[in-house]
Motif scaffolding. Structure first.
Motif, PDB file in Angstrom:
ATOM      1  N   PHE A  42       0.771  -1.111   0.044  1.00  0.00           N
ATOM      2  CA  PHE A  42      -0.156  -0.003   0.082  1.00  0.00           C
ATOM      3  C   PHE A  42       0.772   1.293  -0.014  1.00  0.00           C
ATOM      4  O   PHE A  42       1.838   1.343   0.624  1.00  0.00           O
ATOM      5  CB  PHE A  42      -0.676  -0.013   1.265  1.00  0.00           C
ATOM      6  N   GLU A  43       0.302   2.188  -0.794  1.00  0.00           N
ATOM      7  CA  GLU A  43       1.189   3.684  -0.666  1.00  0.00           C
ATOM      8  C   GLU A  43      -0.015   4.684  -0.569  1.00  0.00           C
ATOM      9  O   GLU A  43      -0.982   4.531  -1.270  1.00  0.00           O
ATOM     10  CB  GLU A  43       1.857   3.673  -1.800  1.00  0.00           C
ATOM     11  N   ILE A  44       0.234   5.567   0.291  1.00  0.00           N
ATOM     12  CA  ILE A  44      -0.717   6.709   0.334  1.00  0.00           C
ATOM     13  C   ILE A  44      -0.016   8.009   0.014  1.00  0.00           C
ATOM     14  O   ILE A  44       0.868   8.281   0.976  1.00  0.00           O
ATOM     15  CB  ILE A  44      -1.491   6.784   1.640  1.00  0.00           C
ATOM     16  N   ILE A  45      -0.312   8.535  -0.975  1.00  0.00           N
ATOM     17  CA  ILE A  45       0.428   9.705  -1.509  1.00  0.00           C
ATOM     18  C   ILE A  45      -0.303  11.133  -1.261  1.00  0.00           C
ATOM     19  O   ILE A  45      -1.485  11.219  -1.855  1.00  0.00           O
ATOM     20  CB  ILE A  45       1.047   9.794  -2.579  1.00  0.00           C
ATOM     21  N   ALA A  46       0.190  11.937  -0.398  1.00  0.00           N
ATOM     22  CA  ALA A  46      -0.754  13.365  -0.195  1.00  0.00           C
ATOM     23  C   ALA A  46      -0.175  14.224  -1.495  1.00  0.00           C
ATOM     24  O   ALA A  46       0.590  14.677  -1.629  1.00  0.00           O
ATOM     25  CB  ALA A  46      -0.132  13.890   1.259  1.00  0.00           C
ATOM     26  N   VAL A  47      -1.497  14.697  -1.734  1.00  0.00           N
ATOM     27  CA  VAL A  47      -1.541  15.835  -2.896  1.00  0.00           C
ATOM     28  C   VAL A  47      -1.450  17.094  -2.192  1.00  0.00           C
ATOM     29  O   VAL A  47      -0.796  18.158  -2.626  1.00  0.00           O
ATOM     30  CB  VAL A  47      -2.681  15.584  -3.717  1.00  0.00           C
ATOM     31  N   LYS A  49      -3.514  18.526   2.101  1.00  0.00           N
ATOM     32  CA  LYS A  49      -3.891  18.061   3.539  1.00  0.00           C
ATOM     33  C   LYS A  49      -5.142  17.385   3.253  1.00  0.00           C
ATOM     34  O   LYS A  49      -5.761  16.581   4.047  1.00  0.00           O
ATOM     35  CB  LYS A  49      -3.932  19.436   4.155  1.00  0.00           C
ATOM     36  N   MET A  50      -6.096  17.476   2.100  1.00  0.00           N
ATOM     37  CA  MET A  50      -7.371  16.654   2.119  1.00  0.00           C
ATOM     38  C   MET A  50      -7.431  15.793   0.946  1.00  0.00           C
ATOM     39  O   MET A  50      -8.340  15.181   0.753  1.00  0.00           O
ATOM     40  CB  MET A  50      -8.478  17.734   2.128  1.00  0.00           C
ATOM     41  N   ASN A  51      -6.688  15.854   0.159  1.00  0.00           N
ATOM     42  CA  ASN A  51      -6.443  14.811  -1.192  1.00  0.00           C
ATOM     43  C   ASN A  51      -5.479  14.038  -1.158  1.00  0.00           C
ATOM     44  O   ASN A  51      -4.280  14.368  -0.868  1.00  0.00           O
ATOM     45  CB  ASN A  51      -6.571  15.926  -2.468  1.00  0.00           C
ATOM     46  N   PHE A  52      -5.479  12.615  -1.228  1.00  0.00           N
ATOM     47  CA  PHE A  52      -4.753  11.752  -1.305  1.00  0.00           C
ATOM     48  C   PHE A  52      -4.848  10.577  -2.295  1.00  0.00           C
ATOM     49  O   PHE A  52      -5.804  10.182  -2.878  1.00  0.00           O
ATOM     50  CB  PHE A  52      -4.807  10.674  -0.065  1.00  0.00           C
ATOM     51  N   VAL A  53      -3.690  10.047  -2.929  1.00  0.00           N
ATOM     52  CA  VAL A  53      -3.703   8.942  -3.868  1.00  0.00           C
ATOM     53  C   VAL A  53      -3.476   7.586  -3.304  1.00  0.00           C
ATOM     54  O   VAL A  53      -2.489   7.732  -2.328  1.00  0.00           O
ATOM     55  CB  VAL A  53      -2.897   9.107  -5.066  1.00  0.00           C
ATOM     56  N   ILE A  54      -4.415   6.676  -3.338  1.00  0.00           N
ATOM     57  CA  ILE A  54      -4.160   5.462  -2.618  1.00  0.00           C
ATOM     58  C   ILE A  54      -3.794   4.644  -3.820  1.00  0.00           C
ATOM     59  O   ILE A  54      -4.191   4.402  -4.803  1.00  0.00           O
ATOM     60  CB  ILE A  54      -5.502   4.767  -1.913  1.00  0.00           C
ATOM     61  N   VAL A  55      -2.602   4.013  -3.582  1.00  0.00           N
ATOM     62  CA  VAL A  55      -1.770   2.950  -4.652  1.00  0.00           C
ATOM     63  C   VAL A  55      -1.871   1.645  -3.870  1.00  0.00           C
ATOM     64  O   VAL A  55      -1.402   1.408  -2.940  1.00  0.00           O
ATOM     65  CB  VAL A  55      -0.509   3.637  -4.844  1.00  0.00           C
ATOM     66  N   MET A  67      -7.631   8.448  -6.483  1.00  0.00           N
ATOM     67  CA  MET A  67      -7.952   9.914  -5.670  1.00  0.00           C
ATOM     68  C   MET A  67      -8.931   9.792  -4.788  1.00  0.00           C
ATOM     69  O   MET A  67     -10.038   9.483  -4.981  1.00  0.00           O
ATOM     70  CB  MET A  67      -7.865  11.070  -6.871  1.00  0.00           C
ATOM     71  N   VAL A  68      -8.674  10.154  -3.261  1.00  0.00           N
ATOM     72  CA  VAL A  68      -9.384  10.117  -2.275  1.00  0.00           C
ATOM     73  C   VAL A  68      -9.564  11.682  -1.643  1.00  0.00           C
ATOM     74  O   VAL A  68      -8.587  12.051  -1.759  1.00  0.00           O
ATOM     75  CB  VAL A  68      -9.410   9.200  -1.554  1.00  0.00           C
ATOM     76  N   ARG A  69     -10.847  11.942  -1.336  1.00  0.00           N
ATOM     77  CA  ARG A  69     -10.487  13.509  -0.480  1.00  0.00           C
ATOM     78  C   ARG A  69     -11.140  13.126   0.920  1.00  0.00           C
ATOM     79  O   ARG A  69     -11.980  12.291   0.914  1.00  0.00           O
ATOM     80  CB  ARG A  69     -11.721  14.288  -1.368  1.00  0.00           C
ATOM     81  N   THR A  70     -10.564  13.591   1.931  1.00  0.00           N
ATOM     82  CA  THR A  70     -10.918  13.166   3.262  1.00  0.00           C
ATOM     83  C   THR A  70     -11.757  14.192   3.729  1.00  0.00           C
ATOM     84  O   THR A  70     -11.934  15.337   3.420  1.00  0.00           O
ATOM     85  CB  THR A  70      -9.628  13.270   3.897  1.00  0.00           C
TER      86      THR A  70
END
Length: 243
Positions: A42-47, A49-55, A67-70
């Motif tokens: 798993f890799e979670i990359i911060a775009v 503070k509220m948008n991340f790419v889950i790989v 791409m997910v938004r928290t």
């Protein structure tokens, strides 16, 4: 390997077509459910503070990302912590064994425990000693006044946390600076000590407002320096301290 998966899909599709032409019937060709494939990483990359790419990388080499938004801001450190938890708990398991229910069952207590741990570790403990020593001063000969002060100090030690919470060097809180409470007729002197990157604490004394500030602050300053040295020598690794 992703190419191989696509080739397999294509092969199954072509097999269906061949079956149709051979039988003159409608054919159904179903690719294998990759339930025995496991997640390798798993890799979670911060775009931001509220948008991340889950790989997600599977052990067959397939790479998926989304791409997910928290719903609230998440720091880079928190994203790294979650990545670590996911890699420790969900990798190597067949996908068929990872259901939504099991994910929730596993991750909810992990998240809850981490939240509890953060609260526990960040909660400052306050120790009070020698409160009765104040009774020797004339200011506290009035038994009721003295008892009110001692009860207030003992009742909730958090009352003794300096108003600023952040001490820089030596700091004085004289009389009303302690707030509208029984401490408003006392003075406190605080000095900070460091535990490297872990954070800062404070030590202090409480007494009557007429105390000898110069003498006591000098004593407290020397004591704090000694405490810092002791902590550095016995508690901290070189890399943790301010060396």
């Amino acid at each position: 390997v992703l190419t191989k998966v696509r080739e397999l899909d294509h092969l199954i599709q072509e097999a269906g077509k061949l079956l149709t032409s051979l039988t003159n019937y409608a054919s159904v060709a179903i690719t294998p459910a990759m339930t025995q494939i496991a997640i390798r990483q798993f890799e979670i990359i911060a775009v931001d503070k509220m948008n991340f790419v889950i790989v997600v990388v599977t052990d067959s080499g397939t790479v998926k990302n989304k791409m997910v938004r928290t719903v609230a801001e998440v720091s880079k450190d928190e994203a790294e912590l979650l990545t670590y938890v996911l890699n420790q708990t969900l990798t190597g398991l067949p996908l068929s064994s990872i259901t939504a229910e099991r994910l929730t069952a596993l991750l909810a207590p992990v998240a809850e425990y981490i939240a509890e741990l953060i609260a526990e570790l960040s909660d400052q403990k306050v120790y009070l000693d020698g409160a009765s020593k104040l009774l020797r001063f004339p200011e506290y000969r009035d038994t009721k006044k003295a008892q009110t002060l001692l009860d207030y100090m003992e009742d909730d030690r958090k009352h003794l946390l300096p108003a600023t919470r952040k001490i820089d060097g030596i700091q004085f809180f004289i009389g009303p600076e302690n707030g509208e409470n029984p401490l408003s007729e006392t003075s406190a002197i605080y000095a900070k000590y460091d535990i490297g990157k872990i954070g800062q604490g404070a030590i202090g004394i409480v007494g009557p407002t007429r105390m000898d500030y110069a003498k006591l602050s000098a004593q407290l300053s020397r004591f704090a320096k000694g405490l810092n040295k002791l902590i550095a020598e016995t508690f901290l690794d070189e890399k943790d301290g301010n060396h």
